[in-house]
Enzyme design. Structure first.
Site, PDB file in Angstrom:
ATOM      1  N   THR A 532      11.109  31.146 -10.706  1.00 20.82           N
ATOM      2  CA  THR A 532      12.337  30.546 -11.218  1.00 20.82           C
ATOM      3  C   THR A 532      12.211  30.116 -12.666  1.00 20.82           C
ATOM      4  O   THR A 532      13.204  30.116 -13.394  1.00 20.82           O
ATOM      5  CB  THR A 532      12.737  29.337 -10.355  1.00 20.82           C
ATOM      6  OG1 THR A 532      11.647  28.398 -10.321  1.00 20.82           O
ATOM      7  CG2 THR A 532      13.063  29.765  -8.934  1.00 20.82           C
ATOM      8  N   CYS A 533      11.011  29.772 -13.096  1.00 18.61           N
ATOM      9  CA  CYS A 533      10.835  29.363 -14.496  1.00 18.61           C
ATOM     10  C   CYS A 533      11.127  30.514 -15.441  1.00 18.61           C
ATOM     11  O   CYS A 533      11.634  30.307 -16.545  1.00 18.61           O
ATOM     12  CB  CYS A 533       9.415  28.845 -14.721  1.00 18.61           C
ATOM     13  SG  CYS A 533       9.051  27.315 -13.853  1.00 18.61           S
ATOM     14  N   PHE A 534      10.789  31.737 -15.010  1.00 23.35           N
ATOM     15  CA  PHE A 534      11.002  32.912 -15.846  1.00 23.35           C
ATOM     16  C   PHE A 534      12.196  33.739 -15.369  1.00 23.35           C
ATOM     17  O   PHE A 534      12.416  34.845 -15.866  1.00 23.35           O
ATOM     18  CB  PHE A 534       9.744  33.781 -15.856  1.00 23.35           C
ATOM     19  CG  PHE A 534       8.555  33.097 -16.449  1.00 23.35           C
ATOM     20  CD1 PHE A 534       7.557  32.583 -15.643  1.00 23.35           C
ATOM     21  CD2 PHE A 534       8.454  32.935 -17.819  1.00 23.35           C
ATOM     22  CE1 PHE A 534       6.468  31.943 -16.182  1.00 23.35           C
ATOM     23  CE2 PHE A 534       7.365  32.299 -18.378  1.00 23.35           C
ATOM     24  CZ  PHE A 534       6.356  31.791 -17.558  1.00 23.35           C
TER      25      PHE A 534
END
Length: 565
Positions: A532-534
């Site tokens: 989710t961060c990327f």
């Protein structure tokens, strides 16, 4: 009775030994020349005599091979891409790559051979493959940096000896199998066409520009003919909505270069409009890269405080877009701050319910939050007073701390956006929906729903996806596998409900809000996962039929709600 093979061999050996024992004795001189023969048995001597020609040949060959030091020829094969712009810092687009290729530049797979520490091995080979590189006054090597969806290039620092094969192979350079980009050092390279193949086939007209093009060149022509950039399309949209139209008339849309017609094209057009308002334009209208008309947290969005956008009258254009899609039952912008909606429909600004989450500027928010403390340090008082006095409000004191907190927050959310709100109101009036909205307050939530009520469409997700490419640094999978898995995902998105798409988006990026890009990669594993961060969805490559893929993806998005943080 027949004898066995061992018995026949033994009998033959005895006969040979008897024959040798009856032969005359060799002279002494000969025995001195071959002293080793004295220790041999008669059988061994006969075997040596029979195979003597082969032993002599072997000795002759051995004498013809003097000891030599073998110098190995080292080779290194890699994909490189020669750029024309000496200031290029991003991966070229598909159109630019096609133009580079026709100009004798672009992407090639090159094999370097020679000494690993000789810089001329690389220089000579690159000039051989890209002769125009000689005109650049030297060259630099670059590689892709950042996340999997990044297009940024970073310079590979040139060693004091120059670029060598040893340097490129060194693990510390972290090149791996990534494409190496070659950039001219001092000046741009010419982009004149160097194709030596004559055009072939009949001349046919282009369906977009009607230009007559030889059959063999039509594919390349279509790349440039359909090469209207995202910025160009956005300018066309803005130009359309800046002009007064008969907004209530039936809407008929056509796409240049596409034969599609009907409701699907109209839905695509409306979805594109709302997507631009919700997530921003690619046009750089305010000097900040991507242009956002609304900024802040979900359900607390406020108009952007940009003088460039106000002077361009873009919020009036946004009001027209909102009302036009509303008339045609299209999607809506979601998540506006209730305080902004209150003021938009002629509510008293002083009566607006403003919360700290409505302030999109994190620096201003942090200063206002200081007033929630009972005691302030001298430095904190100075910081708050500087802000309040710049907005024509008094400095902070012990008695006005709470009052000043509310005034600063109100000005940060409403005061700084009054001109934008007035432009939005004018845009709504232009499309003639204002009387309905003011006489029926219950319709307002339909025009400005909350983020939780957002209706996602397949097109919203599909236009944000960056699909796997052949030159990526991800795990290697064949083209059939990549096409099969990405085809399964496209089918899933196109047939999913709005609620399922919202769950997929939450699993993909961590919340129900579309980012500028969604990335898909093919990977090993059992179930789909995400970073989710990327904003990356990782799909396993082992699925062979769609039903298995669908079950796995549904299980993944419903079991956790999102992927890996």
């Amino acid at each position: 009775m027949s004898k066995s093979c061992p018995e026949l061999l033994r009998e033959a050996a005895n006969l040979i030994e008897e024959a040798l024992s009856r032969s005359p004795t060799a002279p002494a001189a000969q025995s001195q020349q071959i002293p080793a023969a004295q220790s041999r048995t008669p059988v061994q001597a006969e075997v040596a005599r029979l195979f003597a020609p082969y032993n002599i040949g072997a000795r002759r060959n051995m004498t013809r091979r003097p000891a030599q030091v073998q110098v190995s020829r080292r080779s290194y094969t890699h994909t490189v891409c020669c750029l024309a712009d000496h200031n290029a810092d991003k991966i070229p687009s598909v159109l630019v790559k096609a133009e580079l290729l026709t100009s004798g530049l672009g992407e090639q797979k090159v094999t370097f051979s020679g000494n690993d520490h000789d810089p001329m091995v690389i220089t000579n080979k690159l000039i051989e493959v890209f002769p125009k590189l000689q005109q650049g006054g030297g060259f630099e090597l670059l590689k892709l940096v950042g996340s999997t969806r990044s297009r940024n290039l970073a310079l590979l620092q040139c060693p004091s000896t120059g670029y060598t094969l040893a340097y490129l192979k060194d693990p510390s350079t972290m090149i791996g199998q990534a494409t190496i980009y070659i950039r001219p050092l001092q000046q741009d390279l010419p982009l004149d066409c160097e194709s030596s193949r004559p055009a072939s086939g009949p001349v046919i007209p282009c369906i977009t520009c009607q230009m007559e093009v030889p059959f063999s060149e039509m594919k390349l022509h279509r790349l440039s003919c359909n090469g209207e950039s995202e910025e160009d399309r956005e300018r066309e949209l803005l130009l359309f909505y800046k002009q007064q139209q008969e907004w209530a008339c039936p809407l008929h849309c056509t796409l240049v270069g596409d034969l599609a017609i009907g409701e699907g094209v109209m839905r695509y057009f409306m979805t594109t409009i709302i997507s631009k308002l919700q997530f921003g334009f690619s046009l750089d209208l305010g000097g900040m890269g991507r242009t956002l008309l609304f900024e802040g947290e979900p359900d607390h969005l406020v108009p952007a405080a940009s003088e460039a956008l106000i002077e361009s009258n873009l919020f009036r254009v946004a009001g027209r877009m909102l009302a036009h899609t509303f008339l045609h039952d299209g999607p809506h912008v979601t998540g506006l701050s209730p305080a902004v909606i209150h003021v938009l429909f002629n509510g008293d600004p002083e009566m607006a319910t403003v919360v700290i989450e409505d302030c999109p500027d994190l620096h201003i928010r942090s200063i206002i939050e200081l007033l929630e403390h009972e005691e302030l340090t001298p430095e904190q008082k100075a910081t708050v007073s500087d802000l309040s006095m710049s907005w024509d409000l008094p400095a902070v004191t012990k008695t006005n701390r709470r009052w000043l907190h509310n005034k600063l927050l109100l000005h940060a959310v409403v005061g700084r956006t009054m001109r934008q709100i007035k432009q939005l109101r004018k845009g709504l009036k232009d499309v003639m929906v204002w009387p309905l909205l003011t006489s029926r307050p219950d319709v307002v939530p339909l025009l400005f729903p909350k983020m939780a009520e957002m209706q996602f469409t397949p097109q919203m997700l599909l236009e944000k996806i960056t699909w796997p490419v052949e030159d990526s640094d991800d795990e290697d999978f064949d083209l059939d596998t990549t096409c099969r898995i990405t085809g399964f995902l496209r089918m899933f998105i196109e047939t999913a409900s709005s609620g399922t798409l919202a769950q997929l988006l939450t699993f993909w990026v961590g919340w129900e809000m579309l980012p500028p890009e969604l990335t898909v990669v093919i990977s090993e594993g059992t179930l789909p996962t995400s970073s989710t961060c990327f904003e990356t969805l990782k799909l396993p490559a082992h699925f062979k039929i769609y039903m298995d893929f669908e079950k796995a993806l549904v299980a993944a998005i419903k079991s956790t709600g999102f992927g890996l943080v």
